[in-house]
Design an enzyme around this catalytic site. Sequence first.
Site, PDB file in Angstrom:
ATOM      1  N   PHE A  79      46.306  13.166 -54.477  1.00  0.00           N
ATOM      2  CA  PHE A  79      45.762  13.002 -53.133  1.00  0.00           C
ATOM      3  C   PHE A  79      46.082  11.607 -52.605  1.00  0.00           C
ATOM      4  O   PHE A  79      46.276  11.417 -51.396  1.00  0.00           O
ATOM      5  CB  PHE A  79      44.251  13.246 -53.130  1.00  0.00           C
ATOM      6  CG  PHE A  79      43.675  13.350 -51.758  1.00  0.00           C
ATOM      7  CD1 PHE A  79      44.076  14.355 -50.896  1.00  0.00           C
ATOM      8  CD2 PHE A  79      42.730  12.437 -51.310  1.00  0.00           C
ATOM      9  CE1 PHE A  79      43.563  14.449 -49.611  1.00  0.00           C
ATOM     10  CE2 PHE A  79      42.205  12.530 -50.030  1.00  0.00           C
ATOM     11  CZ  PHE A  79      42.620  13.538 -49.180  1.00  0.00           C
ATOM     12  N   TYR A  80      46.154  10.629 -53.498  1.00  0.00           N
ATOM     13  CA  TYR A  80      46.573   9.280 -53.087  1.00  0.00           C
ATOM     14  C   TYR A  80      47.932   9.338 -52.408  1.00  0.00           C
ATOM     15  O   TYR A  80      48.130   8.797 -51.310  1.00  0.00           O
ATOM     16  CB  TYR A  80      46.624   8.362 -54.307  1.00  0.00           C
ATOM     17  CG  TYR A  80      47.342   7.058 -54.067  1.00  0.00           C
ATOM     18  CD1 TYR A  80      46.767   6.061 -53.290  1.00  0.00           C
ATOM     19  CD2 TYR A  80      48.600   6.811 -54.623  1.00  0.00           C
ATOM     20  CE1 TYR A  80      47.426   4.863 -53.056  1.00  0.00           C
ATOM     21  CE2 TYR A  80      49.265   5.614 -54.395  1.00  0.00           C
ATOM     22  CZ  TYR A  80      48.677   4.647 -53.613  1.00  0.00           C
ATOM     23  OH  TYR A  80      49.330   3.465 -53.379  1.00  0.00           O
TER      24      TYR A  80
END
Length: 339
Positions: free
Chosen positions: A151-152
């Site tokens: 998700f980063y």
Amino acid sequence: MHYLITGTAGFIGFHLARRLLEEGHRVTGFDGMTAYYNLRLKEARHAALAQFPSFRPVIGMLEDQARLEAVLDEGTPDVLVHLAAQAGVRYSNENPKAYLDSNLVGTWNVLELARRVNVGHLMLASTSSVYGANDKIPFAEADRADEPLTFYAATKKSTELMAHAYAHLHKVPTTAFRFFTVYGPWGRPDMALFKFVKAMLEGEEIEIYGEGRMSRDFTYIDDLISGIIALSKVVPNETNRVETAGVTDTLSRQAPYRVVNVGGGQPVGLLDFVETIEKVMGRPAAKKLLPMQQGDVPRTYASPDLLVALTGGKPETGLEQGVRAFVEWYLDNRDALQL
């Protein structure tokens, strides 16, 4: 010149601000002083910057638009460098909302600020993580980067796209630069070099993921800062479109916007990385080999060709030299900062 830098209490933001202050520029720094890691380290970075009379800090969260606008009390900046973010690739698996708030909402607030003040050059930090598990090496900026594994990485690719839209709609000249495994003095405690040195000094095992078969394109912090400053002088427009044979420029046809890798193109295997640390420290490491974690990528490998074409340089510091500089800093500050 007047630089506005978000994230000046962070690893990269601190080094960039210090270099610019040493060169005689004026810096306004914005930072949230979050407790993601050792606050003493963040406070020490800001204290070092405070020795320069031309440094002005503003403390606040990116999500607080009103507080972010307080940076304008120091005047409109010539260059805005957006480095603040929720960092940590693996932590995004545990707390994705922190990345949503900081990296997406916070970045939108920065884009709005850049639009309102008509900043001369917006520079936006991205990451090699956007390439995911790209099979094509080295990673070139024109390669597809649409399959993030964390998700980063997804939030960072999203900030690139948001910035392109603002560059098109509001004519904000923007450079997004992708970092490749930055290391060096004043680094973050959650990064491999910091963790390995700390564990070795305390007689503990170091955890090596992917059974050590992964590789990373390590970038020494001073080289990264030189790259950012050099790129700050190349404001994206048609007059500096690269037409060198074999180099694909990412300058948009629709906006004053460009994406550039900042990496040397010299990947190192993790076991070779550990051997370098052992050599510098003069002691062996007790190694614990572990499988790859969710979201890990097997390699990072930058193509520096566009960076070289635009600035004439690329990261060159050897790994042993960079590791030695970090170890010396760590030993000098271990007790004072409770590292």
